[in-house]
Design a protein around this motif. Sequence first.
Motif, PDB file in Angstrom:
ATOM      1  N   VAL A  53       0.846  -1.201   0.000  1.00 42.56           N
ATOM      2  CA  VAL A  53       0.000   0.000   0.000  1.00 42.56           C
ATOM      3  C   VAL A  53       0.881   1.249   0.000  1.00 42.56           C
ATOM      4  CG1 VAL A  53      -1.670   1.321   1.362  1.00 42.56           C
ATOM      5  CG2 VAL A  53      -1.989  -1.131   1.049  1.00 42.56           C
ATOM      6  N   PHE A  54       1.979   1.218   0.770  1.00 49.63           N
ATOM      7  CA  PHE A  54       2.915   2.340   0.769  1.00 49.63           C
ATOM      8  C   PHE A  54       3.486   2.554  -0.624  1.00 49.63           C
ATOM      9  CE2 PHE A  54       7.258   4.001   1.202  1.00 49.63           C
ATOM     10  CZ  PHE A  54       6.982   5.205   1.834  1.00 49.63           C
ATOM     11  N   ARG A  55       3.860   1.467  -1.267  1.00 49.51           N
ATOM     12  CA  ARG A  55       4.408   1.546  -2.627  1.00 49.51           C
ATOM     13  C   ARG A  55       3.413   2.179  -3.592  1.00 49.51           C
ATOM     14  NH1 ARG A  55       4.527  -3.373  -6.840  1.00 49.51           N
ATOM     15  NH2 ARG A  55       4.182  -1.957  -8.529  1.00 49.51           N
ATOM     16  N   GLU A  56       2.152   1.816  -3.453  1.00 50.04           N
ATOM     17  CA  GLU A  56       1.125   2.314  -4.363  1.00 50.04           C
ATOM     18  C   GLU A  56       0.820   3.794  -4.155  1.00 50.04           C
ATOM     19  OE1 GLU A  56      -0.560   0.647  -6.946  1.00 50.04           O
ATOM     20  OE2 GLU A  56       1.138  -0.670  -6.607  1.00 50.04           O
ATOM     21  N   THR A  57       1.107   4.335  -2.976  1.00 49.27           N
ATOM     22  CA  THR A  57       0.744   5.722  -2.699  1.00 49.27           C
ATOM     23  C   THR A  57       1.906   6.706  -2.730  1.00 49.27           C
ATOM     24  OG1 THR A  57       0.934   5.348  -0.323  1.00 49.27           O
ATOM     25  CG2 THR A  57      -1.246   5.082  -1.299  1.00 49.27           C
ATOM     26  N   VAL A  58       3.117   6.231  -2.527  1.00 48.94           N
ATOM     27  CA  VAL A  58       4.226   7.174  -2.357  1.00 48.94           C
ATOM     28  C   VAL A  58       4.502   7.981  -3.625  1.00 48.94           C
ATOM     29  CG1 VAL A  58       6.138   5.571  -2.874  1.00 48.94           C
ATOM     30  CG2 VAL A  58       6.502   7.473  -1.320  1.00 48.94           C
ATOM     31  N   TRP A  59       4.520   7.365  -4.783  1.00 51.95           N
ATOM     32  CA  TRP A  59       4.855   8.114  -6.000  1.00 51.95           C
ATOM     33  C   TRP A  59       3.728   9.034  -6.424  1.00 51.95           C
ATOM     34  CZ3 TRP A  59       6.429   2.689  -7.221  1.00 51.95           C
ATOM     35  CH2 TRP A  59       7.753   2.468  -6.826  1.00 51.95           C
ATOM     36  N   LEU A  60       2.494   8.604  -6.227  1.00 50.46           N
ATOM     37  CA  LEU A  60       1.374   9.498  -6.535  1.00 50.46           C
ATOM     38  C   LEU A  60       1.396  10.719  -5.620  1.00 50.46           C
ATOM     39  CD1 LEU A  60      -1.567   7.029  -7.172  1.00 50.46           C
ATOM     40  CD2 LEU A  60      -0.481   8.548  -8.817  1.00 50.46           C
ATOM     41  N   SER A  61       1.703  10.512  -4.370  1.00 49.62           N
ATOM     42  CA  SER A  61       1.776  11.630  -3.432  1.00 49.62           C
ATOM     43  C   SER A  61       2.901  12.589  -3.805  1.00 49.62           C
ATOM     44  CB  SER A  61       1.979  11.111  -2.010  1.00 49.62           C
ATOM     45  OG  SER A  61       0.889  10.334  -1.623  1.00 49.62           O
TER      46      SER A  61
END
Length: 121
Positions: A53-61
């Motif tokens: 979940v961290f991987r999925e959100t970090v770059w978008l953020s």
Amino acid sequence: MIDWPRTRAALSWTVLAYAFVGLATAPLAAVPRPAHPVPCEEITGDPAWLVWVFRETVWLSLAFSLPLAAVVTAVFVWRTGLSSKGAAALGVGVGLVLAAATVGYSIAGATCGYDLEQVHP
């Protein structure tokens, strides 16, 4: 009057800092989606799912906070007369705080979605 060379330099430092953070998180691309299912409410309790979940959100953020960081950097160069590196540091700081808050909120408020299909008799 806007000092364009100093503004360009500050924005370059901002983009460079974001590129560095993006490259530092690049190993997350190797994290596969976990194969074992967990209940929706416990998705952040399992370390494998938490990393995914961290991987999925970090770059978008990071992508969504970069424009704000660039605007903050440009305003600090223009209005306060800070150096290029100082303004970039403030802009990147504001952007990374926003990105961290977004990642934290996304993980804390993770929900599951369901696809419903209508079956015709």
